[in-house]
Enzyme design. Sequence first.
Site, PDB file in Angstrom:
ATOM      1  CE  LYS A  31     -38.856  34.450  35.076  1.00 49.73           C
ATOM      2  NZ  LYS A  31     -39.454  35.738  34.952  1.00 49.73           N
ATOM      3  CG  ASP A  37     -45.148  38.472  35.988  1.00 51.56           C
ATOM      4  OD1 ASP A  37     -44.439  37.702  36.826  1.00 51.56           O
ATOM      5  OD2 ASP A  37     -44.543  39.307  35.415  1.00 51.56           O
ATOM      6  CD  GLN A  70     -38.094  39.015  33.473  1.00 53.30           C
ATOM      7  OE1 GLN A  70     -39.066  38.201  33.231  1.00 53.30           O
ATOM      8  NE2 GLN A  70     -37.300  39.007  34.856  1.00 53.30           N
TER       9      GLN A  70
HETATM   10  N1  GUN Z   1     -38.394  40.717  37.380  1.00 49.88           N
HETATM   11  C1  GUN Z   1     -37.901  39.967  38.616  1.00 49.88           C
HETATM   12  N2  GUN Z   1     -38.747  39.437  38.963  1.00 49.88           N
HETATM   13  C2  GUN Z   1     -39.736  39.211  38.054  1.00 49.88           C
HETATM   14  C3  GUN Z   1     -41.068  38.488  37.959  1.00 49.88           C
HETATM   15  O1  GUN Z   1     -41.235  37.683  39.093  1.00 49.88           O
HETATM   16  N3  GUN Z   1     -41.856  38.919  36.858  1.00 49.88           N
HETATM   17  C4  GUN Z   1     -41.549  39.773  36.142  1.00 49.88           C
HETATM   18  N4  GUN Z   1     -42.337  40.032  35.001  1.00 49.88           N
HETATM   19  N5  GUN Z   1     -40.416  40.523  36.133  1.00 49.88           N
HETATM   20  C5  GUN Z   1     -39.485  40.146  36.900  1.00 49.88           C
END
Ligand code: GUN
Length: 294
Positions: free
Chosen positions: A52, A119, A96
Amino acid sequence: MTNLIDGRAIAEQIHSETAQRVTALKSRGVQPSLMFVRVGDDPASKVYVGMKEKTAARLGILSETRVLPDSTTESELLALIHKLNADSAVHGILVQAPLPRHISETNIYSTVLPQKDVDGFHPENVGKLMLGDKTGFLPCTPAGVHELLIRSGTKMDGAEVVVLGRGNIVGKPMAAILIQKDKNANATVTVCHSKTRDISAHCRRADILIAALGSPEFVKADMIKPGAVVIDVGVNRISDPAAKGGSRLVGDVDFTAVQKVAGKITPNPGGVGPMTIAMLMQNTVRAAELLAKS
Ligand code: GUN
């Protein structure tokens, strides 16, 4: 002719749209920025956040990652989020998952300011999705699947959609997106889960099957209506002595067999994964645009 839905190519289309919006913001003196928070040493989280960050840099979005030890308390993490909420130079905050067990994800996600919740996990944004209020942020993975369906020309109006999995990150919001009374929605959605009787029978009715249950190669060819669109959200690590490092990643769909029956199918990798990142970047730029307007 291939029946693949190329998530990488579609994500690139979205990236070029996002990059143009970044340029427009910068010309007005706004530098879009995204803050990642990672707690502990989960190897998959390290890889995801790294990907990311790289994409953000490529699109001209400023990003930074705060890495906290596994021993971080919930109140320490909440204090960091309050600080980032108050920092007007930060447009998006992404904590995350998974978080260490002693930290409540619910408490964390409901503390991120809804306007910075790129998110789409804050209860206000979840509520807006249910209500069909488009002023909120959509969670990135189901929004990415929706965009894949739209940009691959899949008809959703009146379609029978089966979603496998009822998690808060994919299954539930996916169903909510597709049942809306709206263009590119209006689907009849069935959500199957671990207590569903005869999942195969449900799957065989689906015009669109979205697998997000986290079970390696669960979806077999005899569960697919010929011509159906199959979207594989799964990321599962399975042991394989022949693979480098003794393991490899597979999706929730038995791709080789299902591809022969499906009308269209996402590869995995190269399907949903790149779209999740594309939607995160799009959400971040939108958060910056909204703040600049207010
Ligand atoms: N862990 C797995 N998928 C995601 C997501 O879309 N956002 C976040 N913050 N953590 C994740």
